[in-house]
Design an enzyme around this catalytic site. Sequence first.
Site, mmCIF file in Angstrom:
data_model
loop_
_atom_site.group_PDB
_atom_site.id
_atom_site.type_symbol
_atom_site.label_atom_id
_atom_site.label_comp_id
_atom_site.label_asym_id
_atom_site.label_seq_id
_atom_site.Cartn_x
_atom_site.Cartn_y
_atom_site.Cartn_z
ATOM 1 N N ARG A 135 -1.618 7.721 4.799
ATOM 2 C CA ARG A 135 -1.988 8.192 3.461
ATOM 3 C C ARG A 135 -1.952 9.717 3.519
ATOM 4 N NH1 ARG A 135 -6.683 6.205 -0.502
ATOM 5 N NH2 ARG A 135 -5.143 4.541 -0.673
ATOM 6 N N ARG A 177 -11.281 1.513 0.513
ATOM 7 C CA ARG A 177 -10.751 0.161 0.584
ATOM 8 C C ARG A 177 -9.511 0.021 1.458
ATOM 9 N NH1 ARG A 177 -13.583 0.529 -3.616
ATOM 10 N NH2 ARG A 177 -12.539 2.521 -3.791
ATOM 11 N N THR A 178 -8.532 0.892 1.212
ATOM 12 C CA THR A 178 -7.247 0.709 1.886
ATOM 13 C C THR A 178 -7.421 0.869 3.402
ATOM 14 O OG1 THR A 178 -6.205 1.629 -0.078
ATOM 15 C CG2 THR A 178 -4.834 1.440 1.880
HETATM 16 C C1 NCD Z 1 -6.196 4.118 -5.344
HETATM 17 C C2 NCD Z 1 -5.401 5.219 -4.677
HETATM 18 O O1 NCD Z 1 -5.810 5.748 -3.637
HETATM 19 O O2 NCD Z 1 -4.354 5.518 -5.219
HETATM 20 N N1 NCD Z 1 -7.231 3.630 -4.534
HETATM 21 C C3 NCD Z 1 -6.967 2.523 -3.786
HETATM 22 O O3 NCD Z 1 -6.313 2.604 -2.781
HETATM 23 N N2 NCD Z 1 -7.389 1.340 -4.243
HETATM 24 C C4 NCD Z 1 -6.652 4.411 -6.721
HETATM 25 C C5 NCD Z 1 -7.339 5.706 -7.011
HETATM 26 O O4 NCD Z 1 -7.642 6.501 -6.136
HETATM 27 O O5 NCD Z 1 -7.603 5.918 -8.196
#
Ligand code: NCD
Length: 302
Positions: free
Chosen positions: A100, A51-52
């Site tokens: 990330r 998603r991100t």
């Molecule tokens: C989250 C993350 O990466 O922290 N995912 C996201 O970006 N929506 C949640 C997760 O991985 O549980």
Amino acid sequence: MEPRHILSAKDFDLKLLDRLFRAANRFKNENPSKLLAGTFTLELFWEPSTRTQVSFARAVSLLGGDYFNLSRENSSLTKGETFSDTIRILSNDADAIIIRHPARGIVAKVTKYASVPLINAGDGTNEHPTQALLDIYTMQMKLGSLDGLTIALVGDLRNGRTIHSLVYLLSLYSNVTILCVSPPKLGLPEDVETYVDERGRTAIGATTLNTALRTADVVYITRLQKERLPEGYTAEDYPILTPELLSESKRHDRPLIMHPLPRVDEISADVDDDDLRAIYFQQAANGVPVRMAVLAYIFRKI
Ligand code: NCD
């Protein structure tokens, strides 16, 4: 001029949230397709992301900017380059860098090598500020003001970074009650709780999922962060939401059920049909307009 980095949810105040959410509302209804024309954004997603990563890419592209995703495998990290050197070099080629990374605090740490804005898109178990922005945006969209609400946080509150950023943002509002539902050893980290206590506006308590469903306005569920647990740890009694449990709540339209996703098995798929309460897919869809607003902000367009 100092770059506008997005590092931690602790850096936001209500005024800035309002500015971002107004822009997000605008981007939902109209598409200012040239706002980022001529800009080049790099995405460094060195941990898995669906998603991100995609919503940031979509947000850049809707605003008319260009982007490139440099994978960990194809980067010079594999030759032994330090992350600091990587950021120093990429600062020359990019106008913004979205990161990330598995290491806690790394995005803040490398700001001193960055001449362009950095966005923390998740740094290990630490934070995920843009997720928290879209979470709060979604709550406001559904409930209006957050003041006085009760928000239950469910699951792996220790390792879930979205939780930490969300708690920091919730601590900006008046009289919010945070109820925690977590298996043993997976409660909120002490430093997160201390931060909120010191602000003095938010009460934090523990409860069960059943009670949370009866008393909270929002129940925010998270998956077990399997990849971040100490070896040999097995989470017993991990809370799972089923339609039967949800039917214990007092109102047919409360609590709202939220989740940052990915959902594994902590919300049974049958809950998805509860149109009024199961709002996690709508929540995810708000990722694009909110991230458009974040980009417009770091590029000084709002
Ligand atoms: C989250 C993350 O990466 O922290 N995912 C996201 O970006 N929506 C949640 C997760 O991985 O549980």
